[in-house]
Motif scaffolding. Structure first.
Motif, PDB file in Angstrom:
ATOM      1  N   GLN A  14       0.824  -1.199   0.000  1.00  0.00           N
ATOM      2  CA  GLN A  14       0.000   0.000   0.000  1.00  0.00           C
ATOM      3  C   GLN A  14       0.865   1.258   0.000  1.00  0.00           C
ATOM      4  O   GLN A  14       1.894   1.303   0.664  1.00  0.00           O
ATOM      5  CB  GLN A  14      -0.915   0.014   1.219  1.00  0.00           C
ATOM      6  N   ILE A  15       0.437   2.224  -0.754  1.00  0.00           N
ATOM      7  CA  ILE A  15       1.103   3.523  -0.797  1.00  0.00           C
ATOM      8  C   ILE A  15       0.199   4.508  -0.079  1.00  0.00           C
ATOM      9  O   ILE A  15      -0.932   4.745  -0.507  1.00  0.00           O
ATOM     10  CB  ILE A  15       1.371   3.967  -2.242  1.00  0.00           C
ATOM     11  N   PRO A  16       0.604   5.066   1.040  1.00  0.00           N
ATOM     12  CA  PRO A  16      -0.303   5.893   1.845  1.00  0.00           C
ATOM     13  C   PRO A  16      -0.636   7.208   1.156  1.00  0.00           C
ATOM     14  O   PRO A  16       0.067   7.678   0.259  1.00  0.00           O
ATOM     15  CB  PRO A  16       0.499   6.122   3.127  1.00  0.00           C
ATOM     16  N   GLN A  17      -1.727   7.787   1.621  1.00  0.00           N
ATOM     17  CA  GLN A  17      -2.076   9.149   1.240  1.00  0.00           C
ATOM     18  C   GLN A  17      -1.514  10.071   2.319  1.00  0.00           C
ATOM     19  O   GLN A  17      -1.873   9.950   3.488  1.00  0.00           O
ATOM     20  CB  GLN A  17      -3.593   9.316   1.123  1.00  0.00           C
ATOM     21  N   LEU A  18      -0.648  10.968   1.909  1.00  0.00           N
ATOM     22  CA  LEU A  18       0.045  11.818   2.865  1.00  0.00           C
ATOM     23  C   LEU A  18      -0.688  13.138   3.040  1.00  0.00           C
ATOM     24  O   LEU A  18      -1.209  13.725   2.079  1.00  0.00           O
ATOM     25  CB  LEU A  18       1.478  12.076   2.400  1.00  0.00           C
ATOM     26  N   PHE A  19      -0.685  13.610   4.285  1.00  0.00           N
ATOM     27  CA  PHE A  19      -1.254  14.906   4.640  1.00  0.00           C
ATOM     28  C   PHE A  19      -0.210  15.665   5.453  1.00  0.00           C
ATOM     29  O   PHE A  19       0.557  15.071   6.221  1.00  0.00           O
ATOM     30  CB  PHE A  19      -2.530  14.738   5.459  1.00  0.00           C
ATOM     31  N   GLY A  20      -0.193  16.987   5.308  1.00  0.00           N
ATOM     32  CA  GLY A  20       0.788  17.784   6.034  1.00  0.00           C
ATOM     33  C   GLY A  20       2.190  17.494   5.526  1.00  0.00           C
ATOM     34  O   GLY A  20       2.441  17.429   4.321  1.00  0.00           O
ATOM     35  N   THR A  21       3.133  17.308   6.446  1.00  0.00           N
ATOM     36  CA  THR A  21       4.522  17.004   6.110  1.00  0.00           C
ATOM     37  C   THR A  21       4.930  15.727   6.832  1.00  0.00           C
ATOM     38  O   THR A  21       4.805  15.643   8.062  1.00  0.00           O
ATOM     39  CB  THR A  21       5.462  18.151   6.504  1.00  0.00           C
ATOM     40  N   MET A  22       5.412  14.744   6.072  1.00  0.00           N
ATOM     41  CA  MET A  22       5.776  13.443   6.623  1.00  0.00           C
ATOM     42  C   MET A  22       7.128  13.018   6.063  1.00  0.00           C
ATOM     43  O   MET A  22       7.590  13.529   5.044  1.00  0.00           O
ATOM     44  CB  MET A  22       4.743  12.380   6.245  1.00  0.00           C
ATOM     45  N   ARG A  23       7.746  12.055   6.763  1.00  0.00           N
ATOM     46  CA  ARG A  23       8.941  11.397   6.244  1.00  0.00           C
ATOM     47  C   ARG A  23       8.578   9.949   5.939  1.00  0.00           C
ATOM     48  O   ARG A  23       8.188   9.204   6.841  1.00  0.00           O
ATOM     49  CB  ARG A  23      10.086  11.458   7.249  1.00  0.00           C
ATOM     50  N   VAL A  24       8.683   9.571   4.673  1.00  0.00           N
ATOM     51  CA  VAL A  24       8.295   8.231   4.252  1.00  0.00           C
ATOM     52  C   VAL A  24       9.404   7.617   3.407  1.00  0.00           C
ATOM     53  O   VAL A  24      10.228   8.320   2.806  1.00  0.00           O
ATOM     54  CB  VAL A  24       6.983   8.247   3.447  1.00  0.00           C
ATOM     55  N   ALA A  25       9.401   6.288   3.357  1.00  0.00           N
ATOM     56  CA  ALA A  25      10.383   5.578   2.543  1.00  0.00           C
ATOM     57  C   ALA A  25       9.872   5.335   1.138  1.00  0.00           C
ATOM     58  O   ALA A  25      10.629   5.386   0.174  1.00  0.00           O
ATOM     59  CB  ALA A  25      10.744   4.249   3.213  1.00  0.00           C
ATOM     60  N   GLY A  26       8.579   5.059   0.994  1.00  0.00           N
ATOM     61  CA  GLY A  26       8.033   4.832  -0.326  1.00  0.00           C
ATOM     62  C   GLY A  26       8.306   3.424  -0.833  1.00  0.00           C
ATOM     63  O   GLY A  26       8.879   2.575  -0.146  1.00  0.00           O
ATOM     64  N   SER A  27       7.875   3.187  -2.055  1.00  0.00           N
ATOM     65  CA  SER A  27       8.019   1.882  -2.701  1.00  0.00           C
ATOM     66  C   SER A  27       8.680   2.075  -4.057  1.00  0.00           C
ATOM     67  O   SER A  27       8.312   2.977  -4.820  1.00  0.00           O
ATOM     68  CB  SER A  27       6.656   1.207  -2.879  1.00  0.00           C
ATOM     69  N   VAL A  28       9.653   1.227  -4.356  1.00  0.00           N
ATOM     70  CA  VAL A  28      10.323   1.280  -5.655  1.00  0.00           C
ATOM     71  C   VAL A  28       9.378   0.728  -6.705  1.00  0.00           C
ATOM     72  O   VAL A  28       8.970  -0.434  -6.639  1.00  0.00           O
ATOM     73  CB  VAL A  28      11.640   0.481  -5.626  1.00  0.00           C
ATOM     74  N   ILE A  29       8.995   1.540  -7.667  1.00  0.00           N
ATOM     75  CA  ILE A  29       8.052   1.112  -8.699  1.00  0.00           C
ATOM     76  C   ILE A  29       8.719   0.892 -10.047  1.00  0.00           C
ATOM     77  O   ILE A  29       8.107   0.340 -10.958  1.00  0.00           O
ATOM     78  CB  ILE A  29       6.916   2.139  -8.840  1.00  0.00           C
ATOM     79  N   TRP A  30       9.969   1.321 -10.174  1.00  0.00           N
ATOM     80  CA  TRP A  30      10.696   1.089 -11.431  1.00  0.00           C
ATOM     81  C   TRP A  30      12.179   1.292 -11.167  1.00  0.00           C
ATOM     82  O   TRP A  30      12.563   2.171 -10.388  1.00  0.00           O
ATOM     83  CB  TRP A  30      10.231   2.065 -12.519  1.00  0.00           C
ATOM     84  N   ALA A  31      13.003   0.456 -11.766  1.00  0.00           N
ATOM     85  CA  ALA A  31      14.450   0.582 -11.593  1.00  0.00           C
ATOM     86  C   ALA A  31      15.150  -0.091 -12.755  1.00  0.00           C
ATOM     87  O   ALA A  31      14.627  -1.031 -13.367  1.00  0.00           O
ATOM     88  CB  ALA A  31      14.906  -0.031 -10.264  1.00  0.00           C
ATOM     89  N   THR A  32      16.329   0.381 -13.075  1.00  0.00           N
ATOM     90  CA  THR A  32      17.176  -0.245 -14.081  1.00  0.00           C
ATOM     91  C   THR A  32      18.124  -1.228 -13.404  1.00  0.00           C
ATOM     92  O   THR A  32      18.226  -1.276 -12.178  1.00  0.00           O
ATOM     93  CB  THR A  32      17.998   0.813 -14.830  1.00  0.00           C
TER      94      THR A  32
END
Length: 725
Positions: A57-75
């Motif tokens: 799941q990719i969260p919906q962010l509000f305000g200011t946050m620190r997130v790592a995220g998900s790699v969706i594409w890479a070489t």
């Protein structure tokens, strides 16, 4: 498996009917054992771990946050090879470096900006916006009309590339991986989704898609909403905000219990006005105090500690031994989190007592979730209502108002990498004298660099042999321990071993530079070696005179036969040699620099802006040492006998009563007059002496000086000046 086993067993015991019953039971067992696990929203720690899992799941962010995220594409890793060395029987060295291009999804809600970026916990991009490693960076805000990223389109084709509309993501193009062990680092991003703070009302309205449906009370700096349903995404925030479902004339809405209008009187909602009677109370329930938690522990993200996990706890009055832990994926300062934890602890007994009250149908107008006052003046919440025939029963929960108070709290000691502002870098080239055995056959050219603060991480350098030549990578030069320039002119060296007359004042590039004083034993052992222009010297005493200025005294001058005979002007470069941060040009580059047309190009690490400077032809390391101890003596016939003592590049040290090896293919001395005298040519001698005839001495003007130079394999030494008349 259970279906098969129980079907067979049932058939043996009860025939076809038993087999059917066994199959039904087996199906229920299999469904219970092998059913898929339910999906849960991410916990607090999930926002700090970079992932690339399908279904993440990719969260919906509000305000200011620190997130790592998900790699969706890479070489795949991009490999580069650099070959250096070789020649004259020496093996070549091939070095490998790697880079990668990737895209990281951050928010399934549009964002405003990406601020700082961390890689493996260290700042990759500081608040100044400058990257510490070389890469090309772009980000997409997650709008519904965003274009395809050009790098992804070029890699997979314009027809196959996704624009990821509605998804905010960042793209790194050829991110250098050498600093991360040639692997993709764990990246976290400071993402600004809204200009200011948010509350439960703003988040609820955004997720439900209907403005004005929700109201919030407790502000947070940032929130990450995730879950299969809007209810799952809102539950953590609504739980700590005390938000309840409230009915009203305009429909249902979500609002904190503490907010809204005052409590309504139950007596005002009767068909026949009368006060409440004892017989109206149908049922009363009260949970024991032991059922309450003993303490509330609230975990959150701490903005003062770069969004690291923080926690605040508060004791529940009269509670049991159980601890209730609340994970809130929100950004809260320590004081706000402490106040919220105290409020939750004070509200733990809210709803502990339940009443079932008998009323008539007129009480249907009471809002469910609203506050209600009964005859004794106590305040209750309308939790539910049940209609039976013409009677109505109300389920009431005791409402305990919670005072909002300030609880002082400290965020703890922050553990964060320093976020330096952009630094100005300076690169200097120094022509070193010979400091090794056997003597150098090529020039020893040192590249030294420093920045205006400790955040400057060095410079990548390239050597350009000629005007139309291809740049050759030299590597990275790290910040020197001490690099600066003379703040005041420095006079020529004295004739003694220690120069106690002169002192040099240097201004450092980096204000945090520290220089140490040493005793004479350490000084004579080689401590505190430094280059001032073309002179190698040592200093015994170092005294700071200003934030960036040092006064260096008790000097050993012109070490290893270096220059400095005429002193140095203000602005002459200075570098401390007692560290290995400098980059020594390889022999092939030093030989190419002899043409005088070579240049050095450099760029700050992570930057694409290049600067260049001329590379000196060099030669100090190959130059013979000047002779010393010049003497004149009369030959008794009107002439002069000159003599001197030689020094050797093989061993620049001084040993009494020891005749050092010459270090050159032959011993030849060249003697000239300064100023030149008409009719007198230069002399050449193969011994450390020269006899000047009387007729030559007779025509020498007052102040004439003999300059004695050794002719070496690669050039002339600096002169020894011997006054003649």
């Amino acid at each position: 498996m259970a279906t098969l086993v129980l079907t067979v067993v049932g058939g043996i015991v009860g025939g076809p009917v038993g087999a059917a019953i066994g199959a039904a039971l087996g199906q229920q067992v299999d469904a219970a054992v092998f059913k898929p696990k339910g999906r849960e929203g991410p916990r607090l720690a999930d926002l700090k771990v970079q992932a690339s899992t399908y279904g993440q799941q990719i969260p919906q962010l509000f305000g200011t946050m620190r997130v790592a995220g998900s790699v969706i594409w890479a070489t795949d890793l991009i490999e580069r090879r650099t070959k250096s060395g070789g020649g004259k029987g020496r093996p070549s060295v091939t070095e490998y470096s790697y880079a990668v291009s990737l895209a990281v999804a951050l928010s399934s809600r549009p964002i405003r900006a990406i601020r700082r970026i961390w890689a493996d916990g260290n700042l990759l991009r500081g608040s100044s916006g400058t990257f510490q490693e070389r890469c090309i960076f772009r980000w997409h805000d997650g709008s519904e009309d965003q274009a395809v990223d050009p790098l992804i389109a070029s890699a997979v084709g314009p027809g196959s590339a996704s624009a990821f509309r509605g998804l905010a993501y960042a793209v790194f193009e050829e991110l250098e991986l050498a600093a991360f062990g040639n692997r993709i680092p764990s990246l976290t991003f400071e993402v600004e989704a809204d200009a200011g703070g948010v509350d439960a009302g703003l988040v609820g309205d955004a997720l439900l898609g209907e403005a004005g449906r929700c109201a919030g009370e407790w502000p947070v700096a940032g929130y990450a909403a995730s879950g299969d349903r809007a209810r799952d995404a809102l539950a953590p925030l609504f739980e700590v905000d005390g938000t309840r479902l409230v009915s009203g004339p305009d429909g249902w809405r979500l609002a904190p219990v503490e907010s809204g209008a005052d409590a309504l009187a139950l007596a005002d909602f009767r068909a026949v006005a009368r006060s409440e009677a004892t017989q109206d109370l149908v049922e009363r329930q009260r949970a024991p105090l032991a059922a309450l938690p003993g303490s509330i522990r609230l975990r959150h993200y701490e903005p003062e500690r770069d969004y690291q996990l923080g926690q605040q706890a508060s004791q529940v009055a009269g509670g049991g031994a159980r601890e209730e832990r609340i994970d809130l994926p929100a950004v809260l300062p320590a004081a706000s989190a402490r106040a919220l934890a105290g409020r939750l602890a004070a509200a733990a007994s809210d709803g502990r007592e339940t009443l079932v009250w008998d009323a008539d149908l007129a009480a249907l107008a009471l809002p469910v979730g609203g506050k209600l006052a009964i005859g004794d003046g106590s305040i209750w919440r309308v939790a539910a209502r049940h209609v039976r025939a013409d009677r109505l029963s109300l389920e009431l929960k005791r409402h305990q108002p919670v005072p909002v108070a300030d609880w002082p709290a400290a965020p703890g000691v922050p553990v964060r990498p320093p976020d330096w502002p952009d630094a100005t870098g300076i690169v200097r080239l120094f022509d070193l004298p010979n400091l090794e055995v056997p003597p150098a056959a090529t020039a020893r050219l040192l590249v030294a660099a420093a920045g205006s603060n400790d955040g400057w991480r060095g410079a990548d350098c390239w050597f350009v042999p000629g005007p139309d030549a291809e740049p050759v990578p030299l590597g990275t030069v790290r910040p020197a321990l001490a690099l600066g320039e003379l703040a005041e002119p420095l006079a020529a060296a004295s004739e003694f071993l220690f120069d106690a007359v002169n002192a040099l004042t240097v201004t450092m590039v980096n204000p945090s530079t520290m220089l140490d004083s040493v005793d004479d034993a350490a000084l004579l052992a080689g401590a505190n070696r430094a280059m001032i222009g073309d002179e190698l010297l040592q200093f015994g005493a170092a005294e700071p005179t200003a934030p960036t200025t040092w006064r260096l005294s008790r000097l050993l001058r012109r070490r290893a036969g270096s220059g400095g005979m005429e002193g140095h002007a203000a602005g002459t470069p200075f570098v401390l040699l007692n560290d290995n941060a400098g980059l020594l040009l390889p022999e092939s580059a030093a030989r190419a620099a002899e043409s005088g047309a070579a240049r050095l190009q450099w760029a700050r690490r992570g930057d694409m802006t290049f600067a260049d400077m001329a590379v000196p032809a060099g030669g100090s390391a190959r130059r013979p040492l000047s002779p010393v101890h010049g003497r004149t003596a009369a030959d008794g016939a009107g002439g002069i006998l000159l003599s001197w003592r030689r020094r050797s590049r093989v061993d620049p040290g001084w040993r009494d009563e020891v005749d050092l090896p010459l270090g050159e293919a032959r011993e030849v001395w060249r003697i000239t007059l300064a100023p030149p005298v008409a009719g007198v040519a230069a002399w050449s001698s193969t011994a450390s002496s020269l006899a000047i005839a009387a007729e030559t001495v007779a025509i020498l003007p007052p102040g004439t000086v003999a300059e004695v130079r050794q002719l070496g394999d690669f050039g002339l030494s600096l002169p020894l000046r011997i006054p003649l008349v």
